[in-house]
Design an enzyme around this catalytic site. Sequence first.
Site, short mmCIF file in Angstrom:
data_model
loop_
_atom_site.label_atom_id
_atom_site.label_comp_id
_atom_site.label_asym_id
_atom_site.label_seq_id
_atom_site.Cartn_x
_atom_site.Cartn_y
_atom_site.Cartn_z
N PHE A 3 33.93 41.56 54.00
CA PHE A 3 32.70 41.34 54.26
C PHE A 3 32.58 41.33 56.13
O PHE A 3 33.37 41.15 56.62
CB PHE A 3 32.48 39.85 54.38
CG PHE A 3 32.09 39.61 52.75
CD1 PHE A 3 31.70 40.77 51.67
CD2 PHE A 3 31.89 38.33 52.28
CE1 PHE A 3 31.54 40.50 50.53
CE2 PHE A 3 31.55 38.02 50.77
CZ PHE A 3 31.35 39.41 49.98
N HIS B 27 40.35 39.45 42.84
CA HIS B 27 40.10 39.64 44.16
C HIS B 27 41.09 38.63 45.01
O HIS B 27 40.54 37.62 45.12
CB HIS B 27 38.85 39.92 44.62
CG HIS B 27 38.78 40.46 46.08
ND1 HIS B 27 39.75 40.57 46.80
CD2 HIS B 27 37.64 40.79 46.56
CE1 HIS B 27 39.35 41.11 47.92
NE2 HIS B 27 37.91 41.39 47.91
N LYS C 32 43.14 45.12 41.10
CA LYS C 32 42.13 43.79 41.16
C LYS C 32 41.62 43.91 39.68
O LYS C 32 41.30 42.62 39.16
CB LYS C 32 41.12 44.18 42.05
CG LYS C 32 41.39 43.91 43.62
CD LYS C 32 40.26 43.77 44.24
CE LYS C 32 40.57 43.83 45.78
NZ LYS C 32 41.14 45.20 46.27
N CYS D 159 38.45 40.33 53.82
CA CYS D 159 39.58 40.81 52.58
C CYS D 159 40.28 42.04 53.23
O CYS D 159 41.31 42.40 52.34
CB CYS D 159 38.69 41.38 51.70
SG CYS D 159 37.55 40.14 50.82
N GLU E 115 33.35 53.71 47.56
CA GLU E 115 34.74 54.03 47.62
C GLU E 115 34.97 55.32 47.35
O GLU E 115 35.72 56.33 47.78
CB GLU E 115 35.69 53.02 47.50
CG GLU E 115 36.99 53.18 47.77
CD GLU E 115 37.88 51.95 47.38
OE1 GLU E 115 39.16 52.15 47.80
OE2 GLU E 115 37.44 51.04 46.87
N HIS F 61 40.20 49.73 47.04
CA HIS F 61 39.66 48.29 47.30
C HIS F 61 39.22 47.85 45.81
O HIS F 61 39.37 46.81 45.57
CB HIS F 61 38.53 48.20 48.13
CG HIS F 61 38.17 46.86 48.55
ND1 HIS F 61 39.05 45.88 48.93
CD2 HIS F 61 36.86 46.48 48.55
CE1 HIS F 61 38.13 44.56 49.08
NE2 HIS F 61 36.96 44.96 48.87
#
Length: 416
Positions: free
Chosen positions: A403, A342, A337, A165, A316, A305
Amino acid sequence: MELKRVVVTGLGALTPIGNTKDAYWEGLISGKSGAAPITYYDTEKFKTKFACELKDFEVTDFIDRKEARKMDKFAQYAMVAADEAIADAKLNLDEVNKLRVGVIWGAGIGGLETFQQEVLNFAAGDGTPRFNPFFIPKMIADIAPANISIKYGFMGPNYTTVSACASSANAMFDALNMIRLGHCDVIVTGGSEAAVTIAGMGGFNAMHALSTRNESPETASRPFDGTRDGFVLGEGAGALVLEEYEYAKARGAKIYAEFVGGGLSSDAYHMTAPHPDGIGVVSVMKNCLENAGLKAEDVDHINTHGTSTPLGDVAELKAISEIFGEHAKKININSTKSMTGHLLGAAGAIEAISVILAMEHGIVPPTINHSTVDENIDPELNLTLNKAQKRDVKVAMSNTFGFGGHNACVLFKKID
């Protein structure tokens, strides 16, 4: 050596809340959700039955039908967004030195639907290997920038970054450095993804990564909310035209913002889970600020994110508090998002476009769908909840994490 300055002169967006950069922006500031029941396949046996699909999009409105059939959706989306960005930049294709124009793209997966369909077709047959001759070129992640360069004749650096991502933010940082170092005058960069497929949804469901709020899809993506239960998958593309500052100024280009820095890091912790102490996230933001030559207190806005996962959102925000200290409470923090879902490898691109447009318009888009406080989140942070907020944004940051522990961060500044 003295690094060259880099600016953004063109934007293109194809998203679940708007099929152009202007429509995307209107969707953002109005707090529009792109989530709805999936229309691409029968979801009866799936745990998650919704996603953020593109709306009212017909590829043949943009690409000849014969050519479109040679491309996976992720490559089609890349072409549409890149075309818009190049047109927006008003590049004179007869005057530009195409040897010094590159295309650096991001895609976390690539042609997933193509791969899925070819395997299903083979499994349904008699065992004879009958595959589409375009199977491999449709599937490979690097075909998106290849198609863009072939159409426009751009002969500079051409490749795809794959870091889950973080892919398109990674691509943008690479593009920034190519121009900074004097290797290119112009680079088309960004990312695209088309993973709303049987395999994509099934795979993420198997990981328990997706929200299962099937009774209310439009409220399922709820970053920072105490009841969040996973992310909502989206699709689409974002494209940016980057130019060397003096080159852009000489041709009279409109300049949206200066691209002042970026950072990369790794959690080196887990295949899919974020580091609970946010060590990699702290590192990537610190790297980004240092790379840009800016201080923490210079930053006005951060598009996080913020995927709407229980662990990731908290990690985060803790990292932001650690890096920015008391100044963190003065920053407009958000997660777009909550509206787009996403977009995986394309997330960094469309979220960079969001912060650039926030600078241009003096408005920070909201984090929608927030109703329940999470006691693990500092209540003094301004998460721009539920409504857009006016703000003179001079410096804005965008975070993307993938990931494998891949972290990327980019930073933009109003042009002096």
